[in-house]
Each structure stands twice: as structure tokens, then as C-alpha cells.
Design a protein around this motif. Structure first.
Motif, short mmCIF file in Angstrom:
data_model
loop_
_atom_site.label_atom_id
_atom_site.label_comp_id
_atom_site.label_asym_id
_atom_site.label_seq_id
_atom_site.Cartn_x
_atom_site.Cartn_y
_atom_site.Cartn_z
N MET A 39 123.90 -51.67 79.21
CA MET A 39 125.22 -50.49 79.37
C MET A 39 126.00 -50.94 80.33
SD MET A 39 124.31 -48.01 77.04
CE MET A 39 125.51 -46.99 77.52
N ASP A 40 125.67 -51.54 81.25
CA ASP A 40 126.32 -51.93 82.44
C ASP A 40 127.45 -53.14 81.94
OD1 ASP A 40 125.64 -50.25 84.44
OD2 ASP A 40 124.28 -51.61 85.15
N GLU A 41 126.85 -54.17 81.28
CA GLU A 41 127.40 -55.17 80.60
C GLU A 41 128.56 -54.73 79.48
OE1 GLU A 41 127.90 -58.44 81.03
OE2 GLU A 41 127.06 -57.74 83.00
N ILE A 42 128.27 -53.81 78.73
CA ILE A 42 129.05 -53.29 77.66
C ILE A 42 130.08 -52.54 78.30
CG2 ILE A 42 129.46 -51.62 75.76
CD1 ILE A 42 126.74 -52.49 74.72
N ILE A 43 129.94 -51.77 79.48
CA ILE A 43 131.12 -50.97 80.22
C ILE A 43 132.06 -51.85 80.86
CG2 ILE A 43 131.37 -49.51 82.19
CD1 ILE A 43 128.67 -48.00 81.04
N ARG A 44 131.38 -53.09 81.43
CA ARG A 44 132.14 -54.01 82.09
C ARG A 44 133.14 -54.78 81.03
NH1 ARG A 44 132.37 -59.22 82.07
NH2 ARG A 44 130.55 -59.51 80.86
N SER A 45 132.70 -54.94 79.72
CA SER A 45 133.42 -55.41 78.41
C SER A 45 134.55 -54.51 78.24
CB SER A 45 132.55 -55.87 77.59
OG SER A 45 133.09 -56.44 76.46
#
Length: 176
Positions: A39-45
Motif C-alpha cells: 500500500m505504501d508503494e502504491i501511495i508513493r507512486s
């Protein structure tokens, strides 16, 4: 100058399309209780996509910028909805009898890679390419199920509603 405007608008459209797909992924992953790292990576993206949009429109007048972004978002979401409907409606993309036909007219079970690119997709190849029909339709096990299709459509409509609710997309969404 007009050529630059076209390129800019196309870059904005592609970035917004990526942003919309990422928002859909977040909604999907929230329902599956995915690991926080994912989730953190998608939000960062998503944040990177927002920054890219901001950098693309930074020199535009605020009124023009907001109108362009809203219009492109609406168009992109509508395109994604139309594409999801089109893919589900096309039986040949869901059928276990699917054949990929190369430019020479040879049908292949798998997507032709070395022999030329796929020219058509169909189940039963007839002499006229426009008459490709699936006479013995049996849904493939790898095809998107009706339940998954409806869930994807629900997510797309949620994204559409989310963007429609923003009074000023610049303040409410992009700069957060």
C-alpha cells in the motif's frame, strides 16, 4: 506552439490515466487487506504521479489548468469504463477457443511473437475478417469472472464519483 500544446495535453492525459489506475489499485488492495508495504508503494507512486501532473501544468493559468485537469480526468475515467465494458463484451477475449491470427492469416493458439504480430483475435476464422464469431463459446478459466468484472466496474465508478465530488481538484486532490 500548437504541437507543444498537443504533446503537453497528451502527457497530462497519460499521467492522469496512470493516476486513475493507481487509485483503482488502492481501492482493490484495501479490500484484500494487503500488506502495508504494498500500500505504501502504491501511495508513493500516486504522489509521484500527482507531482508530475503539477510539474506539467505549473505554467498554465489556474482557470485553464483546473478546467483541463477536470476534463482529462473525466475523459480518462470514462475511457477506462468503456474499455472494461468492451473487453467483457468481446467473447473472443474470454473464450477458451481464442486464436491469434498473424498478418499472413495463420491462426496461433498463443500470441505470435517471432512470426509477426497479431493482426486479429478470434475464435473461428472465416474468410472475411469481419465475420469472426464464436460458435462454441466456453468461458476460459483465466478470463475475468463476472464478479471480478462487476467489482472492477464498481471501483471505476467510485473513482469517478470521488473526482466529481472535488470542488477544486487542484486544492482538494493534487496538492495533498
Amino acid at each position: 506552439m500548437q504541437e507543444e500544446d498537443k504533446k503537453l495535453k497528451e502527457a497530462i492525459r497519460l499521467t492522469i490515466k496512470i493516476l486513475i489506475l493507481q487509485e483503482v489499485r488502492v481501492l482493490q488492495l484495501e479490500q484484500t487487506h494487503s500488506p502495508s508495504m504494498v500500500m505504501d508503494e502504491i501511495i508513493r507512486s500516486i504522489q509521484e504521479a500527482k507531482r508530475e501532473i503539477i510539474s506539467l501544468v505549473r505554467w498554465m493559468a489556474p482557470k485553464e489548468r483546473n478546467a483541463l485537469i477536470k476534463r482529462v480526468i473525466r475523459q480518462s475515467v470514462d475511457e477506462e469504463i468503456d474499455q472494461a465494458i468492451k473487453v467483457r463484451k468481446n467473447k473472443c477475449l474470454r473464450c477458451m477457443h481464442v486464436r491469434y491470427v498473424d498478418e499472413g492469416g495463420t491462426p496461433h493458439i498463443d500470441l505470435p511473437i517471432r512470426k509477426g504480430r497479431a493482426w486479429m483475435i478470434g475464435c473461428e476464422i472465416t474468410p472475411a475478417p469481419s465475420k469472426i464469431q464464436c460458435k462454441g463459446f466456453i468461458e476460459s478459466s483465466v478470463a475475468t469472472s463476472l464478479e471480478d468484472y462487476l467489482m472492477d466496474m464498481a471501483f471505476l465508478y467510485e473513482i469517478k464519483e470521488m473526482f466529481d465530488r472535488f470542488e477544486e481538484i487542484w486544492k482538494d486532490y493534487l496538492t495533498k
